[in-house]
Design an enzyme around this catalytic site. Sequence first.
Site, short mmCIF file in Angstrom:
data_model
loop_
_atom_site.label_atom_id
_atom_site.label_comp_id
_atom_site.label_asym_id
_atom_site.label_seq_id
_atom_site.Cartn_x
_atom_site.Cartn_y
_atom_site.Cartn_z
CD GLU A 63 58.22 -48.68 -0.34
OE1 GLU A 63 58.07 -48.22 -1.47
OE2 GLU A 63 59.27 -48.54 0.32
CG HIS A 84 64.42 -44.92 0.98
ND1 HIS A 84 63.38 -44.31 1.65
CD2 HIS A 84 63.86 -45.95 0.27
CE1 HIS A 84 62.24 -44.94 1.37
NE2 HIS A 84 62.50 -45.94 0.54
CG HIS A 150 61.22 -45.29 -3.80
ND1 HIS A 150 60.16 -46.12 -4.08
CD2 HIS A 150 61.51 -45.51 -2.49
CE1 HIS A 150 59.82 -46.78 -3.00
NE2 HIS A 150 60.63 -46.44 -2.02
#
Length: 223
Positions: A63, A84, A150
């Site tokens: 990411e 997260h 997410h």
Amino acid sequence: MEGLVEGLLGHVSVRIPGTNEMLIRCRSQKEQGVRYTTADAIRRVDFDGHGPHLGEHYRVPNELPIHGEMYKKRLEAGCVIHAHPPDALICGITGLEFRPIFGAFNIPALRMALEGIPIFPRSCLIARAELAAPMIDIMGQKNICLMKGHGITVTGKTVEEATVRALNFNTLARITLQVALTGRKAPDIGVEDIQELPDLGSTFNDLWVWRCYVKKLQEEDRR
Ligand SMILES: [Zn+2]
């Protein structure tokens, strides 16, 4: 240490001022997760993830565009954190609202509730610049985004500011979730009380809080 990151997943980066490069936590062959990041796994790369000495030894995060695209678009951003945290996740997927239900308990977290938390509705991995762009658009000038299903993305001028901001948002999410679990409705605090709450300044709100957590980490590591 505070549970914002479960297992391996999460990454922190910091802009190298005056360049189009950043330092970012990569995964080495000895990867053990964010908390156990070793200095050698923090690599210097450009905003598209290219840099020396990556190759077979280090992999940039999947990411990476969360970081690189943020630095391209938000020139004031000096640090980006992606994590997260489970409580924020549950708030996001159940649509719990972040409301001003406490005051002096945590003033920066209260202000987040008052200002509103941008929510990115997609739960996919942000592995391409085209996926990062709408998230950054939704954030506008705010420094937090809750990514539904997410995690969170948090920015700040410094690592300390962004880290404490992520911790404060975690507190807001934890309290919001725990209040919802009681089944009781928590009223918003009064406008008069909100007006009485001072801005204690970044030394108090960021630097000292950061030091407190660093100390706690050192003590935990000694055990
Ligand atoms: Zn993620």
